[in-house]
Design a protein around this motif. Structure first.
Motif, short mmCIF file in Angstrom:
data_model
loop_
_atom_site.label_atom_id
_atom_site.label_comp_id
_atom_site.label_asym_id
_atom_site.label_seq_id
_atom_site.Cartn_x
_atom_site.Cartn_y
_atom_site.Cartn_z
N CYS A 129 -1.09 9.01 3.39
CA CYS A 129 -1.12 8.99 1.63
C CYS A 129 -1.73 7.39 1.47
CB CYS A 129 -0.14 9.40 1.13
SG CYS A 129 0.58 10.67 1.01
N GLY A 130 -1.54 6.59 2.21
CA GLY A 130 -1.96 5.14 1.80
C GLY A 130 -3.48 5.11 2.36
N GLN A 131 -3.88 5.69 3.15
CA GLN A 131 -5.55 5.82 3.38
C GLN A 131 -6.19 6.92 2.50
OE1 GLN A 131 -6.53 3.80 5.92
NE2 GLN A 131 -4.49 3.30 6.12
N ILE A 132 -5.43 7.80 2.03
CA ILE A 132 -6.03 8.70 0.97
C ILE A 132 -6.34 7.82 -0.29
CG2 ILE A 132 -5.59 10.73 -0.45
CD1 ILE A 132 -4.16 11.80 2.17
N SER A 133 -5.28 7.06 -0.45
CA SER A 133 -5.41 6.16 -1.77
C SER A 133 -6.75 5.16 -1.73
CB SER A 133 -4.29 5.18 -2.05
OG SER A 133 -3.29 5.94 -2.40
N ARG A 134 -6.98 4.85 -0.69
CA ARG A 134 -8.30 3.93 -0.50
C ARG A 134 -9.49 4.75 -0.89
NH1 ARG A 134 -8.45 1.66 5.34
NH2 ARG A 134 -9.92 0.30 4.35
N GLY A 135 -9.35 5.98 -0.44
CA GLY A 135 -10.46 6.86 -0.63
C GLY A 135 -10.81 7.27 -1.96
N ILE A 136 -9.71 7.50 -2.72
CA ILE A 136 -9.94 7.95 -4.10
C ILE A 136 -9.63 6.59 -5.05
CG2 ILE A 136 -9.35 10.32 -3.52
CD1 ILE A 136 -6.65 10.27 -4.59
N GLY A 137 -9.66 5.62 -4.57
CA GLY A 137 -9.37 4.51 -5.60
C GLY A 137 -7.95 4.48 -6.48
N PRO A 144 5.12 6.66 -3.54
CA PRO A 144 4.82 6.48 -4.75
C PRO A 144 3.54 7.00 -5.40
CG PRO A 144 5.75 4.27 -3.94
CD PRO A 144 5.42 5.23 -2.84
N THR A 145 3.47 7.61 -6.37
CA THR A 145 2.24 8.00 -7.04
C THR A 145 2.32 7.85 -8.43
OG1 THR A 145 2.89 10.36 -7.18
CG2 THR A 145 1.85 9.64 -5.11
N THR A 146 1.08 7.94 -9.04
CA THR A 146 0.80 8.01 -10.53
C THR A 146 1.29 9.68 -10.85
OG1 THR A 146 -1.47 8.58 -10.04
CG2 THR A 146 -1.00 6.14 -10.54
N SER A 161 -2.47 15.28 -5.76
CA SER A 161 -3.63 15.13 -5.14
C SER A 161 -3.76 14.30 -3.63
CB SER A 161 -4.44 14.03 -6.18
OG SER A 161 -4.70 14.64 -7.55
N HIS A 162 -2.75 13.63 -3.67
CA HIS A 162 -2.46 13.02 -2.12
C HIS A 162 -2.01 14.11 -1.10
CE1 HIS A 162 -2.84 9.09 -4.37
NE2 HIS A 162 -2.97 8.50 -2.98
N ALA A 163 -0.99 14.95 -1.62
CA ALA A 163 -0.37 15.72 -1.02
C ALA A 163 -1.38 16.93 -0.40
CB ALA A 163 0.60 16.48 -1.62
N VAL A 164 -2.30 17.36 -1.15
CA VAL A 164 -3.28 18.37 -0.89
C VAL A 164 -4.33 17.64 0.21
CG1 VAL A 164 -4.76 18.15 -2.73
CG2 VAL A 164 -4.67 20.17 -1.53
N ARG A 165 -4.72 16.39 0.10
CA ARG A 165 -5.65 15.88 0.85
C ARG A 165 -4.77 15.74 2.16
NH1 ARG A 165 -7.33 14.78 -3.98
NH2 ARG A 165 -9.60 14.41 -4.10
N ALA A 166 -3.62 15.51 2.35
CA ALA A 166 -2.86 15.16 3.35
C ALA A 166 -2.75 16.39 4.40
CB ALA A 166 -1.53 14.42 3.36
N VAL A 167 -2.63 17.60 3.89
CA VAL A 167 -2.50 18.60 4.72
C VAL A 167 -3.80 19.92 4.57
CG1 VAL A 167 -0.08 18.35 4.58
CG2 VAL A 167 -1.34 19.96 2.79
N THR A 168 -4.77 19.43 4.12
CA THR A 168 -6.02 20.27 4.16
C THR A 168 -7.14 19.44 4.62
OG1 THR A 168 -6.61 19.94 1.94
CG2 THR A 168 -4.96 21.77 2.10
N LYS A 169 -8.23 20.05 4.76
CA LYS A 169 -9.74 19.44 4.95
C LYS A 169 -10.46 20.29 3.98
CE LYS A 169 -11.12 21.91 9.05
NZ LYS A 169 -10.35 23.15 8.59
N THR A 226 0.80 -1.17 0.05
CA THR A 226 -0.08 -0.11 0.10
C THR A 226 0.81 1.31 -0.06
OG1 THR A 226 -1.71 -1.11 1.39
CG2 THR A 226 -1.97 1.23 1.30
N LEU A 227 1.69 1.35 0.65
CA LEU A 227 2.76 2.45 0.73
C LEU A 227 3.89 2.57 -0.50
CD1 LEU A 227 2.94 3.07 4.59
CD2 LEU A 227 1.07 3.81 3.01
N GLY A 228 4.00 1.34 -1.22
CA GLY A 228 4.80 1.42 -2.08
C GLY A 228 5.99 0.51 -2.16
N ASP A 229 6.68 0.07 -3.33
CA ASP A 229 7.67 -0.83 -3.24
C ASP A 229 9.01 -0.35 -2.53
OD1 ASP A 229 8.52 -3.37 -5.28
OD2 ASP A 229 10.25 -2.18 -4.77
N PRO A 230 9.30 -1.19 -1.47
CA PRO A 230 10.54 -0.67 -0.85
C PRO A 230 11.66 -0.31 -1.52
CG PRO A 230 9.54 -2.61 0.28
CD PRO A 230 8.88 -2.54 -0.97
#
Ligand code: PLP
Length: 395
Positions: free
Chosen positions: A273-281, A102-104, A111-119, A73-77
């Protein structure tokens, strides 16, 4: 009933895509070699051979279960470790694998960064000229994007407007250096100013203000440009990177968020970010691509063509009499149009088979963008056409 908000977005014209489609239709009529298409920011040089060789070797020799299995979930080590080591070596940072997500591409990173630091309901500030896709990235997170007007003299930061707009509802500032569309890199002086101002305001407001640094063009830097690593200046920085441009892999959708180890709550951001990924597929990029790019992340494509093209275009523009700031990197340049209405200017250029993009959507009305990620031979052939257009239409 289907979602009316997204339905309404279908009506909005994508200026760049429309121009690229026009260029390709015109190419069918007169031969694409006769259309001087400066519309799209697609790299024009291939990924390095080492990337191809690495992929072939992996497919031949490595365990398919590992290559094609789900990414953690949090990327390839191996990817996360390689990125951290590369950034530490190049920029004197102290990232560990735990600070890398790791992101697309950069789109996924922002998209992940903004969700992590805002509401939802918070404000994110960006600085013109800016990449128009920031609007859906930020609004998709439920935030409001506010745009600081451009400093059109230098395309650094309009400091007066920035300070006025940096109010207590701003939870994040999104910058892009080297910049699409101006090609300008933020200087040491600009980044010091940005860091000092944000530190001061954060203390005044009693909450952190995170800096989201979008840097897909970080490696496309021209001679003598002052283009330092942003995260060195401000601890609450989330660097959003993409291998789309410098490694010429836009279709592979690979990038990352790198969280400054000194940032407030740094240890939570990658797991979040791993949790954010779940919410946005979203899932991390394909396992095989993470593993391959991890092995070549210190390389770039041969980027020299972009500086060659920039110099040809810049010199010609200056010679014709355009007002233009010399780019420090990327594969874009943002001259001032020869009339106030840059849409009209670019429409007239189409009659000369010059495909130029009005910069109104980038927050720089009156300017136009040229993407010079095309063959140098074509750039050279386009210059007499640019002179002819300027002379015949604007005297
Ligand atoms: N940010 C900027 C400034 C860009 O120019 C682009 C793509 O052109 C992106 C982000 C998105 O990058 P990616 O395609 O890697 O997601």
């Amino acid at each position: 009933m289907i979602n009316q908000e997204f339905k309404a977005m279908l009506g909005a014209k994508n200026v760049i895509r429309n121009l690229a489609e026009y260029a390709s239709a015109r190419g069918k009529e007169i031969g694409y070699e006769n259309v001087f298409d400066f519309s799209l920011g697609n790299p024009s040089v291939p990924a390095p051979q080492e990337f191809t060789d690495t992929m072939i070797q992996m497919l031949k020799d490595e365990n398919p279960m590992k290559l094609h299995g789900y990414s953690p979930t949090l990327g390839d080590p191996s990817y996360k470790e390689a990125i951290a080591a590369s950034l530490n070596k190049r920029f004197g940072m102290s990232y560990t694998a735990n600070h890398i997500f790791p992101t697309t591409g950069a789109a996924g990173a922002i998209s992940h960064a903004v969700r992590a630091v805002t509401k939802p309901g918070d404000t994110v500030l960006t600085i013109a000229p800016f990449f128009p896709e920031y609007k859906p990235y930020i609004e998709g997170a439920g935030c409001t994007l506010k745009v600081v007007p451009a400093n059109t003299e230098t395309f650094q930061i309009n400091t007066e407007a920035f300070e006025e707009m940096l109010t207590s509802d701003v939870m994040a500032v999104l910058i892009n250096t080297p910049n699409n569309p101006s090609g300008i890199a933020y200087s040491t002086q600009t980044l010091k100013y940005l860091a000092d101002t944000m530190t001061k305001k954060a203390a005044e407001f009693g909450h952190p203000i995170y800096l989201l640094s979008d840097e897909p063009y970080r490696e496309i830097i021209f001679k003598d440009a002052d283009a330092p690593y942003v995260s060195k200046f401000y601890k609450n920085t989330l660097s959003c990177y993409s291998f789309s441009k410098a490694l010429s892999l836009p279709g592979e959708r690979i990038g990352y968020v790198a969280v400054n180890p000194e940032a407030d709550d740094a240890e939570f951001i990658v797991p979040m970010c791993g949790q954010i990924s779940r919410g946005i597929g979203h899932n991390c990029p394909p396992s095989i691509i993470q593993q391959a790019v991890g092995k070549v992340c210190d390389l770039t494509s041969d980027l020299s063509v972009y500086e060659t093209n920039m110099n040809i275009i810049y010199d010609t523009l200056v010679d014709i009499g355009f007002t233009v700031v010399k780019p420090g990197g990327t594969f874009y340049i943002l001259p001032k149009a020869l009339e106030k209405d840059s849409v009209a200017f670019c429409n007239k250029a189409k009659d000369y088979d010059l495909i130029l993009v009005p910069a109104d959507n980038f927050g720089a009305p009156g300017f136009f963008r040229m993407a010079y990620c095309i063959d140098t031979e074509k750039v050279e052939r386009a210059m007499p056409r640019l002179r002819q257009f300027a002379k015949e239409v604007y005297g």
